[in-house]
Design a protein around this motif. Structure first.
Motif, PDB file in Angstrom:
ATOM      1  N   GLU A 129     -11.189  27.219  -7.362  1.00 25.92           N
ATOM      2  CA  GLU A 129     -11.459  26.085  -6.482  1.00 25.92           C
ATOM      3  C   GLU A 129     -10.632  26.195  -5.204  1.00 25.92           C
ATOM      4  O   GLU A 129      -9.590  26.850  -5.171  1.00 25.92           O
ATOM      5  N   SER A 131      -9.430  23.328  -2.192  1.00 27.27           N
ATOM      6  CA  SER A 131      -9.492  21.946  -1.697  1.00 27.27           C
ATOM      7  C   SER A 131      -9.326  21.934  -0.182  1.00 27.27           C
ATOM      8  O   SER A 131      -8.506  22.657   0.384  1.00 27.27           O
ATOM      9  N   CYS A 136     -13.687  19.429  -2.200  1.00 20.51           N
ATOM     10  CA  CYS A 136     -13.155  20.577  -2.948  1.00 20.51           C
ATOM     11  C   CYS A 136     -14.307  21.491  -3.379  1.00 20.51           C
ATOM     12  O   CYS A 136     -15.290  21.030  -3.957  1.00 20.51           O
ATOM     13  N   LYS A 138     -15.900  24.644  -5.545  1.00 23.49           N
ATOM     14  CA  LYS A 138     -15.780  25.537  -6.690  1.00 23.49           C
ATOM     15  C   LYS A 138     -16.697  26.727  -6.406  1.00 23.49           C
ATOM     16  O   LYS A 138     -17.855  26.533  -6.008  1.00 23.49           O
ATOM     17  N   SER A 153     -21.078  28.332  -3.253  1.00 21.64           N
ATOM     18  CA  SER A 153     -19.953  27.408  -3.089  1.00 21.64           C
ATOM     19  C   SER A 153     -20.461  25.996  -3.363  1.00 21.64           C
ATOM     20  O   SER A 153     -21.334  25.497  -2.644  1.00 21.64           O
ATOM     21  N   GLN A 156     -17.821  19.648  -4.721  1.00 18.24           N
ATOM     22  CA  GLN A 156     -17.925  18.815  -5.917  1.00 18.24           C
ATOM     23  C   GLN A 156     -18.091  17.330  -5.610  1.00 18.24           C
ATOM     24  O   GLN A 156     -18.750  16.604  -6.362  1.00 18.24           O
TER      25      GLN A 156
END
Ligand code: FEO
Length: 397
Positions: A129, A131, A136, A138, A153, A156
């Motif tokens: 991940e 941020s 953020c 993942k 990508s 989230q």
């Protein structure tokens, strides 16, 4: 479009439309153009996702400057290194050498190989991940969808999946960025043409990628080509699943090569047989006229395929030879095949089609029809029978 378009708060499309390139990858026609989609996410840190093809940098930079001060961009996330998306990287880095590149081990290799860019790459592992503040990412490694470095990508908080080539299609956006702002029927067929010609060979890897993504709460899919799928992201996700599992529709494609309309008459008899068997989706193509990218797209869609060729230089007619070579390469599975053809003084075409049939592992529907010179009533009757039998296999399957 000259303005960035917001996907959600702080997330913008900053792509471009290309109506100048005639052939994508110097191979695939672009009658409706193509878009190179890129994105920017503005948070405590700011990240770019992919760039655009070389030649479109000014437009891309202008859109970035409308979102933020260019000096404040922290990351360039590279989902895919094919030059339609990476072509502006070297110039971008010349302007912003402080940019940190986010990719993976393969991205690093390709960056060095294509652009001589080394260093300043943050290599992220599968599932890692990053941020930016509230938002953020993942990252999911999805090799061979379409190149070995390809990754996706997932942001989230917003549920936006930035998917690289996956789920993308040919066609310029022409003012609409989202699936609910465009003529989606064009993009549905152009997404299949993109898949079948560019990505489909790697279907097992597409299945691996979908398995990684299936439990995510995806609210939008933002590909590098075509519209952002926000009103119905499941549509394109499920289509990719079906296509990469070789799930076909109950229709048939009849493709022929013919110099003087003799093999064409055989093709028309096969098509008539298909119709008599109740197959409504029948597409007949002259291989010398219709670009192979459309042939492959239709073959990927439908269960039945009838290939017919005259003989040229004791071999397949050249456009049919090209098609057969491409079919060997694309490795589609589970089709029902019929073959027919003609010759003047020595065979060749049907022999090669039979060899392809054995290699393909597809179910061959009899009769194989071969005629010398012009087809008589017997040969045309056999072609009609071939079409009917192929049709019955398709409709019962
Ligand atoms: Fe749109 Fe594989 O590049």
């Amino acid at each position: 479009m000259h303005e960035p378009v917001a996907l959600t708060d702080g997330v913008y499309w900053i792509g471009v439309d290309d109506r100048e390139t005639a052939l994508f990858e110097a191979l695939w026609p672009l009658p409706e153009g193509v878009s190179y989609n890129a994105y920017i996410i503005k948070d405590e840190k700011t990240a770019l996702i992919d760039t655009v093809k070389r030649g479109y940098l000014d437009d891309y930079l202008d859109k970035i400057s409308q979102v933020c001060d260019c000096q404040a961009v922290d990351y360039l996330i590279i989902n895919h290194m094919e030059p339609d998306h990476s072509g502006s990287i070297r110039q971008l880095l010349a302007l912003h050498p402080e940019l940190k590149i986010v990719g993976n081990k393969k991205t690093t290799e390709l960056l060095a190989g294509y652009y001589g860019v080394t260093g300043n790459v943050i290599e992220v592992a599968d599932g890692e991940e990053l941020s930016l503040g509230k938002r953020c990412f993942k990252f999911f490694h999805t090799p061979m969808v379409h190149w070995p470095e390809t990754m996706m990508s997932f942001e989230q908080q917003s549920g936006i999946l930035f998917s690289g080539d996956a789920f993308g299609g040919f066609g310029a956006l022409d003012g609409g960025v989202f699936d609910d702002e465009v003529d989606v029927s064009l993009f549905e067929s152009e997404t299949l043409r993109y898949f079948s010609n560019i990505v489909g060979k790697f279907s097992p890897m597409v299945q691996n990628a979908l398995a990684k993504l299936k439990d995510l709460e995806i609210k939008s899919i933002a590909s590098t080509h075509g519209p952002v799928w926000r009103s119905d992201p499941k549509y394109v996700f499920n289509a990719y699943d079906r296509w990469s599992r070789h799930v076909t529709e109950p229709g048939a494609v009849v493709i022929y090569g013919s110099m003087y309309a003799n093999t064409q008459r055989m093709a028309e008899a096969v098509a008539r047989g298909l119709a008599l068997a109740g197959v409504k989706q029948v597409k007949v193509h002259n291989s010398a006229v219709t670009h192979i990218s459309y042939l492959l797209s239709d073959i990927w869609r439908y269960r039945g395929l009838a290939l017919g060729s005259c003989t040229y230089d004791v071999q397949l007619f050249p456009p049919m030879r090209h098609l057969v070579q491409m079919l060997k390469s694309k490795q589609m599975k589970g089709r029902n095949l019929g073959i027919f053809g003609s010759y003047g003084w020595s065979g060749g075409a049907v022999k090669e089609l039979k060899e392809f049939s054995e290699l393909s592992g597809w179910e061959l529907v009899e009769p194989v029809v071969e005629t010398r010179c012009a087809p008589g009533r017997d040969a045309l009757g056999m072609c009609l029978e071939l079409g009917e039998k192929l049709g019955r296999v398709i409709t019962k399957g």
